[in-house]
Design a protein around this motif. Structure first.
Motif, PDB file in Angstrom:
ATOM      1  N   UNK A  59      21.710  52.503  12.529  1.00  0.00           N
ATOM      2  CA  UNK A  59      22.178  53.779  11.982  1.00  0.00           C
ATOM      3  C   UNK A  59      21.671  54.944  12.838  1.00  0.00           C
ATOM      4  N   UNK A  60      20.375  54.903  13.191  1.00  0.00           N
ATOM      5  CA  UNK A  60      19.835  55.991  14.010  1.00  0.00           C
ATOM      6  C   UNK A  60      18.682  55.469  14.876  1.00  0.00           C
ATOM      7  N   UNK A  61      19.019  54.898  16.030  1.00  0.00           N
ATOM      8  CA  UNK A  61      17.972  54.294  16.870  1.00  0.00           C
ATOM      9  C   UNK A  61      16.932  55.314  17.328  1.00  0.00           C
ATOM     10  N   UNK A  62      17.340  56.594  17.468  1.00  0.00           N
ATOM     11  CA  UNK A  62      16.397  57.586  17.992  1.00  0.00           C
ATOM     12  C   UNK A  62      15.361  58.006  16.951  1.00  0.00           C
ATOM     13  N   UNK A  63      15.617  57.646  15.681  1.00  0.00           N
ATOM     14  CA  UNK A  63      14.640  58.018  14.669  1.00  0.00           C
ATOM     15  C   UNK A  63      13.440  57.076  14.686  1.00  0.00           C
ATOM     16  N   UNK A  86      27.089  56.698  15.833  1.00  0.00           N
ATOM     17  CA  UNK A  86      27.892  57.441  14.886  1.00  0.00           C
ATOM     18  C   UNK A  86      28.414  56.569  13.754  1.00  0.00           C
ATOM     19  N   UNK A  87      27.724  55.483  13.445  1.00  0.00           N
ATOM     20  CA  UNK A  87      28.163  54.612  12.349  1.00  0.00           C
ATOM     21  C   UNK A  87      27.720  55.194  11.020  1.00  0.00           C
ATOM     22  N   UNK A  88      28.497  54.874   9.975  1.00  0.00           N
ATOM     23  CA  UNK A  88      28.044  55.229   8.636  1.00  0.00           C
ATOM     24  C   UNK A  88      26.946  54.249   8.239  1.00  0.00           C
ATOM     25  N   UNK A 144      26.841  52.349   5.718  1.00  0.00           N
ATOM     26  CA  UNK A 144      27.438  51.075   5.298  1.00  0.00           C
ATOM     27  C   UNK A 144      27.798  50.226   6.514  1.00  0.00           C
ATOM     28  N   UNK A 145      28.374  50.891   7.517  1.00  0.00           N
ATOM     29  CA  UNK A 145      28.719  50.147   8.732  1.00  0.00           C
ATOM     30  C   UNK A 145      27.472  49.583   9.412  1.00  0.00           C
ATOM     31  N   UNK A 146      26.426  50.419   9.486  1.00  0.00           N
ATOM     32  CA  UNK A 146      25.187  49.965  10.116  1.00  0.00           C
ATOM     33  C   UNK A 146      24.633  48.754   9.383  1.00  0.00           C
ATOM     34  N   UNK A 147      24.748  48.779   8.053  1.00  0.00           N
ATOM     35  CA  UNK A 147      24.241  47.638   7.282  1.00  0.00           C
ATOM     36  C   UNK A 147      25.057  46.381   7.563  1.00  0.00           C
ATOM     37  N   UNK A 148      26.373  46.557   7.737  1.00  0.00           N
ATOM     38  CA  UNK A 148      27.217  45.396   8.062  1.00  0.00           C
ATOM     39  C   UNK A 148      26.853  44.826   9.427  1.00  0.00           C
ATOM     40  N   UNK A 149      26.575  45.729  10.385  1.00  0.00           N
ATOM     41  CA  UNK A 149      26.133  45.268  11.710  1.00  0.00           C
ATOM     42  C   UNK A 149      24.850  44.460  11.564  1.00  0.00           C
ATOM     43  N   UNK A 150      23.947  44.963  10.711  1.00  0.00           N
ATOM     44  CA  UNK A 150      22.677  44.260  10.516  1.00  0.00           C
ATOM     45  C   UNK A 150      22.915  42.869   9.953  1.00  0.00           C
ATOM     46  N   UNK A 151      23.858  42.767   9.039  1.00  0.00           N
ATOM     47  CA  UNK A 151      24.172  41.450   8.458  1.00  0.00           C
ATOM     48  C   UNK A 151      24.638  40.486   9.552  1.00  0.00           C
ATOM     49  N   UNK A 152      25.502  41.011  10.436  1.00  0.00           N
ATOM     50  CA  UNK A 152      25.967  40.170  11.551  1.00  0.00           C
ATOM     51  C   UNK A 152      24.805  39.793  12.472  1.00  0.00           C
ATOM     52  N   UNK A 153      23.958  40.786  12.795  1.00  0.00           N
ATOM     53  CA  UNK A 153      22.834  40.515  13.693  1.00  0.00           C
ATOM     54  C   UNK A 153      21.944  39.416  13.130  1.00  0.00           C
ATOM     55  N   UNK A 154      21.727  39.458  11.803  1.00  0.00           N
ATOM     56  CA  UNK A 154      20.831  38.475  11.201  1.00  0.00           C
ATOM     57  C   UNK A 154      21.469  37.091  11.155  1.00  0.00           C
ATOM     58  N   UNK A 155      22.780  37.001  11.469  1.00  0.00           N
ATOM     59  CA  UNK A 155      23.412  35.680  11.518  1.00  0.00           C
ATOM     60  C   UNK A 155      23.240  35.030  12.890  1.00  0.00           C
ATOM     61  N   UNK A 156      22.765  35.812  13.878  1.00  0.00           N
ATOM     62  CA  UNK A 156      22.648  35.293  15.246  1.00  0.00           C
ATOM     63  C   UNK A 156      21.337  34.532  15.396  1.00  0.00           C
TER      64      UNK A 156
END
Lengths: 624, 348
Positions: free
Chosen positions: B316-320, B331-333, B335-347
């Motif tokens: 969501x905000x890597x610079x934070x 620029x993800x919302x 919710x989108x960032x959380x979905x990316x995280x779900x995918x990442x945790x499947x790898x």
């Protein structure tokens, strides 16, 4: 008296009063005082930076400052303490004391002396102005390329750093030439090299170190500036440069620099310890020769900062050996000071307290220094807090404690007032406790894996408690420094009057008044021994009775024969002392403007060059 | 009266100081620092040298500080005692205190050479030795994370190194940007990662466990968050890890629906320009290889625990979380960032 008051208008015409006097002075004593005040101010600035570092590290994952700010602050802490405090305070003390200790009336080149001081101030201004001009240097005081090249450090911070270093370097080299010429040519009659006070000897060695070490740093800084601004690839590996070039040039300066910071401290120790032991220095020649040996060996150890860069094992072993060898002349000095106290009659006044503190603390830094000369151990502890602990024991425990010994010892000569003994002792004990609380745990943190220069660390590593203690310790040091400043202020206002010779001193500076007149000595003394004043007072074996006022009167008269009011008047009127001059300040200003021009454009640079040339011409033609 | 009362005071102060120092030392010894808990032959050869050297230094310390304290106590000036004898030196004593340190240093230097020789004599292995006997690892420093390659095994990962207990590990250490320094205290000393240079190092791993290290050369803004983790695995665990790393990640059609959504977001954003995920459009080689991202316990220079919440916040905000790091905000919302995280945790 009548003669004196008649002479005064002459003196006043020569030396303007107020701010102009200070801006144009060529008096080694004025310049020494300005050096000392400037360096103490920078010590305050560097100290505040240290406190910010400690506040940030007091707790894990603290967010008092941003990573960028933290990196700028530790860069400027190191740069300030080395270039703007450490060197200037020692050079300043030398500036004041060396001519007095060798029976001279000034430095050999009084205007060059002023130029050295002004380049120091303006070099500091250049570096610190970067905080207001788009970002301070953030590459560490060691400024390793390629991190400091434009690609990785795009603000002007490192440009200001490089230019500031070059400008202060001009002053250091000029100051070194001045010291060498003064010491070799202007000693009082009879003062052979081996009758020279040890502080002067150590300053002579230091001056040679400056002469040979500073150019390496200047060259390095110029290369960095060229690489940053004109894409000259000295350090960029992908363009045929080599990052290790920076390191070799830097440390060829950087390690002798450590001896530049410690040899004058050794010199102060070698003056203070004998006077307060009421006994000559133990092994005078051994201290002289060991100082010279440290000077030579000091140029053969630089790569011990680089054991991890992947040199050959043979190179590692050679630099390890040369670094260990330094321990021998260094330990000779420590033993000699203890040998001087042994069998003496110790007067525990503040200068001796700081001197003893220095021996006790510097020994710890020396021992940890041997451990970091051992390649395998260094590979573990380098770039950790262990090394931070090590060099603070050397430079704070060594240089700063010795500098305080020197300040408490010579303050009466500089001002005519005694510093308060009570406040001095409070400061000593508080500083000793704060110092150890701050730096002792760092050994442990380093060995437990805490690297240097990190703005944060994780909790649960067992580092929290030590970091917290260190932060408390750093504030205890700050209290000690505040006590010192209070001591200076209160003593200037209502301190005891010092008189010429408050400590029963050995050397020539105590034969003249406190503070000394512009010409230092109305008549240049003739020297017959290592302790000219002492021998006059007590006889070479110390058996001459000193208690009777008659004896004191006799000895004072014999060293300063027939210095009457009439003499003073004649001295003031007839001894030719160099007049003040605007040229040094103008030249330093021209160089500084040129530096800003290097960053902000040709017009400014041209103005700087014109001002510089004009001040050189003025300098050349001015009658002094 | 005063001089007599001040003398014991002085000694008492010194005594208090020494007691504090001893306390500090004792507290320190209660848990040995990392360097003295070696997990490799290399680190233990250095630890042994540290013990010996510190032993010698302790003896010197006690003697010199002791003599100093004795001098202070004995030679305080006493009223009416007159001037002390004005001696200026003693040749025999001076020769002795030059020779004795020289001899001690000669001993230390001999020990140094021995250990240095051991540390710089890397074991040689013929090609084809099994990974549990010898493994080659390439370490590449980046601002501010570690790329880790096993060239013989075809594995690329980041920030976490797996090594088999009992094996020799040979390192080639490089950098793509500025100078970094590779360091795991319990495994051995530092080796700098320098642009344009390839440096060598090696470990013979003796203890199983998880060991932390971090970049030891100041390398810019996030130097503090350029950490690394070493897993010294028993051979079986290592083999299992190796097999997993070599296998491709789950094919898209085997992903759960929310994981698939996350994958879509990754593949349609700038992520693919910098990151590599085997078998997908993500073929960037600038940032860490994410093929087996979820098999790692940490991320972003081993600075944060690898779990969905942290990863979502990061995306969501890597610079934070790590200001100044090279990953831009996408620029993800949330919710989108959380979905990316779900995918990442499947790898896995």
């Amino acid at each position: 008296m009548a003669a004196t008051s008649k002479a005064l208008p002459l003196l006043q015409r020569r030396a303007p009063s107020g701010i102009i006097r200070w801006l144009t002075t060529t008096d080694h004593k004025d310049i020494g005082i300005m050096y000392i005040i400037t360096s103490i101010l920078f010590f305050g600035v560097g100290g505040i930076e240290a406190l910010i570092i400690r506040i940030q590290l007091a707790r894990p994952e603290n967010t008092v400052v941003t990573p960028e700010a933290y990196n700028q602050i530790f860069t400027m802490h190191g740069t300030t303490m080395v270039f703007l405090f450490g060197m200037p305070i020692l050079i300043g003390i030398a500036n004041y004391m060396v001519p007095l200790m060798i029976g001279a009336r000034d430095m050999a080149f009084p205007r060059l002396n002023a130029l050295s001081f002004w380049t120091l101030v303006l070099g500091g201004v250049i570096m610190y102005s970067s905080f207001l001009l788009g970002g301070a240097p953030d590459g560490g005081w060691f400024a390793y390329a390629p991190l400091t090249t434009k690609a990785y450090s795009p603000s002007h911070g490192m440009d200001f750093w490089a230019l500031g270093i070059i400008v202060t370097g001009i002053g250091s080299i000029a100051g070194a030439i001045n010291l060498v010429v003064t010491i070799l040519n202007m000693r009082a009659p009879g003062m052979t090299l081996f009758k020279m006070p040890l502080f002067v000897w150590q300053m002579l060695v230091t001056a040679f170190l400056l002469l040979f070490a500073i150019p390496s740093l200047t060259v390095d800084s110029i290369l960095l500036f060229l690489e940053r601004n004109f894409s000259a690839p000295f350090f960029a590996a992908n363009a045929g440069g080599d990052p290790l070039l920076w390191q070799h040039l830097f440390w060829f300066f950087g390690h002798p620099e450590v001896y530049i910071l410690i040899l004058p401290a050794f010199g102060i120790m070698s003056e203070v310890v004998p006077v307060f032991s009421q006994k000559p220095i133990f092994g005078y020649r051994a201290i002289v020769y060991s100082g010279i040996l440290i000077g030579f060996l000091g140029f053969g150890v630089w790569a011990h900062h680089m054991f991890a860069v992947g040199m050959s094992p043979v190179a590692d072993a050679i630099f390890s050996l040369s670094s260990m060898l330094i321990a021998i002349p260094t330990s000779i000095k420590i033993f000699s000071w203890i040998g001087t106290m042994w069998g003496g009659s110790l007067r525990f006044q503040t200068p001796l307290l700081y001197a003893i503190g220095m021996i006790a603390m510097f020994l710890i830094g020396g021992l940890s220094g041997i451990t970091v000369a051992i390649v395998p151990i260094d590979l573990q502890v380098t770039d950790t807090y262990y090394v931070v602990a090590h060099f603070h024991y050397v430079l704070f425990g060594g240089t700063v404690f010795a500098a305080f010994a020197g300040i408490y010892y010579w303050f009466p000569k500089w001002t005519g007032k005694m510093l308060s003994e009570t406040l001095g002792k409070w400061q000593f004990w508080i500083m000793l406790i704060g110092f150890n609380l701050t730096f002792m745990p760092m050994h442990l943190l380093g060995m437990d894996g805490m690297p240097r220069r990190v703005y944060t660390y994780g909790s649960g590593l067992g580092w929290d408690i030590w970091n917290e203690l260190e932060t408390i310790g750093s504030f205890i040091i700050a209290i000690a420094i505040l006590i010192f400043i209070w001591n200076v202020v209160i003593s200037m206002i209502k301190g005891k009057t010092a008189g010429n010779d408050p400590w029963d001193g050995f050397t020539l500076e105590w034969t003249t008044s406190s503070p000394p007149p512009r010409y230092d000595f109305a008549k240049i003394p003739t020297v017959h021994s290592l302790r000219p004043l002492w021998d006059q007072k007590h006889g070479a074996d110390g058996n001459m009775p000193t208690e009777t006022p008659k004896a004191t009167a006799r000895t004072e008269a014999s060293l300063r024969p027939a210095i009457t009011a009439a003499d003073v008047a004649v001295a003031a009127a007839q001894i030719h002392m160099p007049a003040g001059s605007w040229a040094p300040l103008l030249l330093a200003t021209g160089i500084t403007i040129l530096c800003y021009g290097m960053i902000y454009g040709v017009a400014l640079a041209a103005a700087g060059i014109i001002l510089s040339l004009a001040s050189v011409i003025y300098w050349t033609w001015q009658k002094v | 009266m005063k001089p007599e009362t001040r003398l014991p005071n002085f000694i008492r102060y010194a005594g208090v100081l020494m007691a504090v120092a001893a306390l500090l030392a004792a507290a320190g010894c209660s848990g040995l620092p990392a360097m003295l808990k070696p997990a490799s032959e290399n680190a233990s050869s250095i630890a042994n040298l540290i013990w010996v050297t510190f032993g010698i230094a302790a003896v010197v310390f006690v003697i010199v500080e002791g003599v100093l304290m004795l001098t202070i106590a004995r030679y305080r000036n006493k009223p009416g005692a007159g001037m002390p004898r004005q001696s200026t030196g003693n040749t025999a004593v001076e020769i002795a205190w030059t020779a004795i340190p020289a001899i001690a240093l000669a001993v230390v230097f001999a020990l140094t050479l021995g250990t240095l020789n051991y540390l710089t004599t890397a074991p040689t292995w013929a090609k084809g030795a099994s990974p549990t006997q010898h493994v080659n690892v390439r370490i590449i420093g980046h601002e501010w994370w570690w790329e880790i390659q096993y060239p013989d095994l075809g594995i690329t990962t980041a920030n976490e190194i797996h090594v088999p207990v009992g094996a020799d590990v040979s390192f080639k250490i490089e950098s793509t940007d500025v100078i970094h320094s590779f360091w795991v205290p319990q495994m051995g000393g530092k080796t700098d990662a320098i642009p344009g240079h390839i440096n060598n190092s090696w470990w013979h791993v003796t203890e199983a466990g998880r060991f932390t290290g971090q970049c030891a050369e100041y390398c810019g803004t996030e130097h503090a968050l350029m950490r690394l983790v070493v897993y010294a695995d028993p051979p079986d665990t290592f083999n299992a890890w190796m097999a997993n790393q070599k296998s491709p990640p789950l094919a898209t059609d085997k992903l759960a629906p929310d994981e698939k959504l996350g994958q879509q977001i990754v593949m349609t954003h700038a992520c693919t320009a910098c990151h590599y995920i085997q078998g997908t459009k993500a073929v960037g080689r600038i940032g860490p290889d994410l093929t087996h991202f979820a098999s790692r316990s940490t991320f972003a220079g081993a600075s944060f625990e690898n779990h969905g919440v942290n990863v979502g916040a990061w995306v969501y905000d890597p610079q934070k979380m790590k200001p100044g790091n090279k990953m831009p905000g996408l620029g993800l919302s949330l919710a989108e960032a959380q979905m990316v995280a779900v995918y990442m945790e499947s790898l896995k």
